[in-house]
Design a protein around this motif. Structure first.
Motif, PDB file in Angstrom:
ATOM      1  N   LYS A   1     -42.975 -13.487 -19.945  1.00  0.00           N
ATOM      2  CA  LYS A   1     -42.129 -13.403 -21.136  1.00  0.00           C
ATOM      3  C   LYS A   1     -42.267 -14.681 -21.939  1.00  0.00           C
ATOM      4  CE  LYS A   1     -37.331 -12.714 -22.514  1.00  0.00           C
ATOM      5  NZ  LYS A   1     -35.955 -12.576 -22.073  1.00  0.00           N
ATOM      6  N   VAL A   2     -42.241 -14.556 -23.256  1.00  0.00           N
ATOM      7  CA  VAL A   2     -42.220 -15.705 -24.158  1.00  0.00           C
ATOM      8  C   VAL A   2     -40.975 -15.556 -25.022  1.00  0.00           C
ATOM      9  CG1 VAL A   2     -43.378 -16.888 -26.044  1.00  0.00           C
ATOM     10  CG2 VAL A   2     -44.730 -15.921 -24.194  1.00  0.00           C
ATOM     11  N   ASP A   3     -40.125 -16.583 -25.025  1.00  0.00           N
ATOM     12  CA  ASP A   3     -38.903 -16.561 -25.823  1.00  0.00           C
ATOM     13  C   ASP A   3     -39.058 -17.550 -26.981  1.00  0.00           C
ATOM     14  OD1 ASP A   3     -36.388 -16.376 -26.871  1.00  0.00           O
ATOM     15  OD2 ASP A   3     -35.328 -16.907 -25.023  1.00  0.00           O
ATOM     16  N   PRO A   4     -39.280 -17.053 -28.207  1.00  0.00           N
ATOM     17  CA  PRO A   4     -39.503 -17.966 -29.338  1.00  0.00           C
ATOM     18  C   PRO A   4     -38.238 -18.721 -29.768  1.00  0.00           C
ATOM     19  CG  PRO A   4     -39.465 -15.694 -30.091  1.00  0.00           C
ATOM     20  CD  PRO A   4     -39.396 -15.656 -28.599  1.00  0.00           C
ATOM     21  N   TYR A   5     -37.070 -18.207 -29.441  1.00  0.00           N
ATOM     22  CA  TYR A   5     -35.829 -18.860 -29.859  1.00  0.00           C
ATOM     23  C   TYR A   5     -35.538 -20.113 -29.037  1.00  0.00           C
ATOM     24  CZ  TYR A   5     -35.239 -14.540 -32.399  1.00  0.00           C
ATOM     25  OH  TYR A   5     -35.450 -13.477 -33.226  1.00  0.00           O
ATOM     26  N   THR A   6     -35.728 -20.008 -27.733  1.00  0.00           N
ATOM     27  CA  THR A   6     -35.502 -21.174 -26.873  1.00  0.00           C
ATOM     28  C   THR A   6     -36.792 -21.947 -26.637  1.00  0.00           C
ATOM     29  OG1 THR A   6     -35.835 -19.858 -24.874  1.00  0.00           O
ATOM     30  CG2 THR A   6     -33.567 -20.105 -25.678  1.00  0.00           C
ATOM     31  N   ARG A   7     -37.919 -21.427 -27.147  1.00  0.00           N
ATOM     32  CA  ARG A   7     -39.250 -22.028 -26.992  1.00  0.00           C
ATOM     33  C   ARG A   7     -39.576 -22.255 -25.522  1.00  0.00           C
ATOM     34  NH1 ARG A   7     -42.472 -23.238 -30.660  1.00  0.00           N
ATOM     35  NH2 ARG A   7     -43.292 -25.133 -29.727  1.00  0.00           N
ATOM     36  N   THR A   8     -39.392 -21.185 -24.735  1.00  0.00           N
ATOM     37  CA  THR A   8     -39.708 -21.215 -23.311  1.00  0.00           C
ATOM     38  C   THR A   8     -40.589 -20.022 -22.968  1.00  0.00           C
ATOM     39  OG1 THR A   8     -37.719 -19.962 -22.741  1.00  0.00           O
ATOM     40  CG2 THR A   8     -37.549 -22.369 -22.679  1.00  0.00           C
ATOM     41  N   PHE A   9     -41.240 -20.093 -21.811  1.00  0.00           N
ATOM     42  CA  PHE A   9     -42.018 -18.963 -21.315  1.00  0.00           C
ATOM     43  C   PHE A   9     -41.796 -18.841 -19.820  1.00  0.00           C
ATOM     44  CE2 PHE A   9     -44.710 -22.640 -21.061  1.00  0.00           C
ATOM     45  CZ  PHE A   9     -45.494 -22.487 -19.937  1.00  0.00           C
ATOM     46  N   LEU A  10     -42.028 -17.644 -19.304  1.00  0.00           N
ATOM     47  CA  LEU A  10     -41.737 -17.317 -17.912  1.00  0.00           C
ATOM     48  C   LEU A  10     -43.026 -16.989 -17.170  1.00  0.00           C
ATOM     49  CD1 LEU A  10     -38.722 -17.130 -17.129  1.00  0.00           C
ATOM     50  CD2 LEU A  10     -39.012 -14.688 -16.966  1.00  0.00           C
ATOM     51  N   ILE A  11     -43.237 -17.642 -16.028  1.00  0.00           N
ATOM     52  CA  ILE A  11     -44.350 -17.322 -15.134  1.00  0.00           C
ATOM     53  C   ILE A  11     -43.754 -17.134 -13.744  1.00  0.00           C
ATOM     54  CG2 ILE A  11     -46.435 -18.173 -14.021  1.00  0.00           C
ATOM     55  CD1 ILE A  11     -47.148 -19.631 -16.535  1.00  0.00           C
ATOM     56  N   ASP A  12     -43.913 -15.948 -13.190  1.00  0.00           N
ATOM     57  CA  ASP A  12     -43.402 -15.623 -11.851  1.00  0.00           C
ATOM     58  C   ASP A  12     -41.924 -15.965 -11.685  1.00  0.00           C
ATOM     59  OD1 ASP A  12     -45.920 -14.705 -11.096  1.00  0.00           O
ATOM     60  OD2 ASP A  12     -46.539 -16.679 -10.367  1.00  0.00           O
ATOM     61  N   GLY A  13     -41.144 -15.689 -12.713  1.00  0.00           N
ATOM     62  CA  GLY A  13     -39.704 -15.918 -12.652  1.00  0.00           C
ATOM     63  C   GLY A  13     -39.277 -17.357 -12.873  1.00  0.00           C
ATOM     64  N   GLU A  14     -40.213 -18.240 -13.133  1.00  0.00           N
ATOM     65  CA  GLU A  14     -39.897 -19.647 -13.366  1.00  0.00           C
ATOM     66  C   GLU A  14     -40.060 -19.966 -14.842  1.00  0.00           C
ATOM     67  OE1 GLU A  14     -40.969 -23.916 -11.308  1.00  0.00           O
ATOM     68  OE2 GLU A  14     -41.769 -22.072 -10.448  1.00  0.00           O
ATOM     69  N   ARG A  15     -39.062 -20.626 -15.429  1.00  0.00           N
ATOM     70  CA  ARG A  15     -39.041 -20.904 -16.863  1.00  0.00           C
ATOM     71  C   ARG A  15     -39.597 -22.305 -17.145  1.00  0.00           C
ATOM     72  NH1 ARG A  15     -36.507 -18.060 -20.517  1.00  0.00           N
ATOM     73  NH2 ARG A  15     -35.271 -17.004 -18.945  1.00  0.00           N
ATOM     74  N   PHE A  16     -40.455 -22.381 -18.166  1.00  0.00           N
ATOM     75  CA  PHE A  16     -41.052 -23.645 -18.601  1.00  0.00           C
ATOM     76  C   PHE A  16     -40.856 -23.811 -20.102  1.00  0.00           C
ATOM     77  CE2 PHE A  16     -43.533 -22.068 -15.013  1.00  0.00           C
ATOM     78  CZ  PHE A  16     -43.501 -23.152 -14.152  1.00  0.00           C
ATOM     79  N   LYS A  17     -40.778 -25.060 -20.562  1.00  0.00           N
ATOM     80  CA  LYS A  17     -40.647 -25.343 -21.986  1.00  0.00           C
ATOM     81  C   LYS A  17     -42.024 -25.398 -22.637  1.00  0.00           C
ATOM     82  CE  LYS A  17     -36.560 -28.229 -21.449  1.00  0.00           C
ATOM     83  NZ  LYS A  17     -36.032 -29.588 -21.638  1.00  0.00           N
ATOM     84  N   MET A  18     -42.136 -24.806 -23.818  1.00  0.00           N
ATOM     85  CA  MET A  18     -43.406 -24.847 -24.542  1.00  0.00           C
ATOM     86  C   MET A  18     -43.754 -26.267 -24.973  1.00  0.00           C
ATOM     87  SD  MET A  18     -43.606 -21.543 -26.962  1.00  0.00           S
ATOM     88  CE  MET A  18     -42.887 -20.017 -26.455  1.00  0.00           C
ATOM     89  N   GLU A  19     -42.748 -27.068 -25.233  1.00  0.00           N
ATOM     90  CA  GLU A  19     -43.011 -28.443 -25.681  1.00  0.00           C
ATOM     91  C   GLU A  19     -43.603 -29.324 -24.582  1.00  0.00           C
ATOM     92  OE1 GLU A  19     -38.549 -30.284 -25.086  1.00  0.00           O
ATOM     93  OE2 GLU A  19     -38.968 -29.007 -26.798  1.00  0.00           O
ATOM     94  N   ASP A  20     -43.520 -28.866 -23.320  1.00  0.00           N
ATOM     95  CA  ASP A  20     -44.096 -29.627 -22.220  1.00  0.00           C
ATOM     96  C   ASP A  20     -45.575 -29.330 -21.991  1.00  0.00           C
ATOM     97  OD1 ASP A  20     -41.690 -30.861 -21.748  1.00  0.00           O
ATOM     98  OD2 ASP A  20     -41.104 -29.516 -20.110  1.00  0.00           O
ATOM     99  N   ILE A  21     -46.115 -28.306 -22.658  1.00  0.00           N
ATOM    100  CA  ILE A  21     -47.520 -27.946 -22.474  1.00  0.00           C
ATOM    101  C   ILE A  21     -48.414 -28.970 -23.167  1.00  0.00           C
ATOM    102  CG2 ILE A  21     -49.287 -26.189 -22.859  1.00  0.00           C
ATOM    103  CD1 ILE A  21     -47.065 -24.115 -23.016  1.00  0.00           C
ATOM    104  N   ILE A  22     -49.399 -29.486 -22.427  1.00  0.00           N
ATOM    105  CA  ILE A  22     -50.360 -30.403 -23.031  1.00  0.00           C
ATOM    106  C   ILE A  22     -51.791 -29.874 -22.916  1.00  0.00           C
ATOM    107  CG2 ILE A  22     -48.962 -32.483 -22.818  1.00  0.00           C
ATOM    108  CD1 ILE A  22     -50.455 -33.158 -20.269  1.00  0.00           C
ATOM    109  N   GLY A  23     -51.959 -28.717 -22.281  1.00  0.00           N
ATOM    110  CA  GLY A  23     -53.271 -28.100 -22.171  1.00  0.00           C
ATOM    111  C   GLY A  23     -53.138 -26.691 -21.623  1.00  0.00           C
ATOM    112  N   ALA A  24     -54.082 -25.817 -22.032  1.00  0.00           N
ATOM    113  CA  ALA A  24     -54.024 -24.433 -21.556  1.00  0.00           C
ATOM    114  C   ALA A  24     -55.434 -23.849 -21.543  1.00  0.00           C
ATOM    115  CB  ALA A  24     -53.129 -23.607 -22.459  1.00  0.00           C
ATOM    116  N   LYS A  25     -55.672 -23.008 -20.531  1.00  0.00           N
ATOM    117  CA  LYS A  25     -56.938 -22.269 -20.450  1.00  0.00           C
ATOM    118  C   LYS A  25     -56.725 -21.013 -19.631  1.00  0.00           C
ATOM    119  CE  LYS A  25     -58.629 -24.928 -16.525  1.00  0.00           C
ATOM    120  NZ  LYS A  25     -59.661 -25.780 -15.999  1.00  0.00           N
ATOM    121  N   LEU A  26     -57.618 -20.049 -19.845  1.00  0.00           N
ATOM    122  CA  LEU A  26     -57.540 -18.788 -19.090  1.00  0.00           C
ATOM    123  C   LEU A  26     -58.368 -18.887 -17.835  1.00  0.00           C
ATOM    124  CD1 LEU A  26     -57.782 -16.230 -21.991  1.00  0.00           C
ATOM    125  CD2 LEU A  26     -55.776 -16.819 -20.663  1.00  0.00           C
TER     126      LEU A  26
END
Length: 108
Positions: free
Chosen positions: A83-108
């Motif tokens: 899930k991606v929540d644009p209002y709180t700027r968070t995303f969910l991976i395996d039931g654990e919530r993370f802040k989008m502002e904490d991301i410093i890199g991403a890859k598939l």
């Protein structure tokens, strides 16, 4: 009550300290400060890549690897975005919530 027993009075009241103790205390404090890292500033292109990976993982159900910022250690979130929540700027991976502002890199 004696001042020696209050706060750190026992340490402060001792007139002598072995040089080994003093050197070790200084070394531990400096090592701790050196390990702290600063958050990198991402440009627009990097944010677009992060959002692309988020949306691809969410829509196509593929595993994504996100590198997250933390002051003292390297952190990562690996999995399928639920899930991606644009209002709180968070995303969910395996039931654990993370802040989008904490991301410093991403890859598939």
């Amino acid at each position: 009550m004696s001042k020696k027993l209050e706060d750190s009075g026992l340490w402060e009241s001792s007139r002598m300290m072995l040089t080994e103790y003093k050197e070790r205390m200084i070394a531990e404090n400096s090592d701790f400060k050196l390990k702290r890292s600063m958050k990198p500033v991402l440009d627009e292109q990097q944010w677009e890549e992060i959002m692309r990976v988020l949306m691809e993982s969410l829509g196509m159900r593929v595993v994504a690897h996100f590198k997250l910022y933390h002051e003292y250690e390297d952190c990562a979130a690996i999995g399928i975005v639920d899930k991606v929540d644009p209002y709180t700027r968070t995303f969910l991976i395996d039931g654990e919530r993370f802040k989008m502002e904490d991301i410093i890199g991403a890859k598939l």
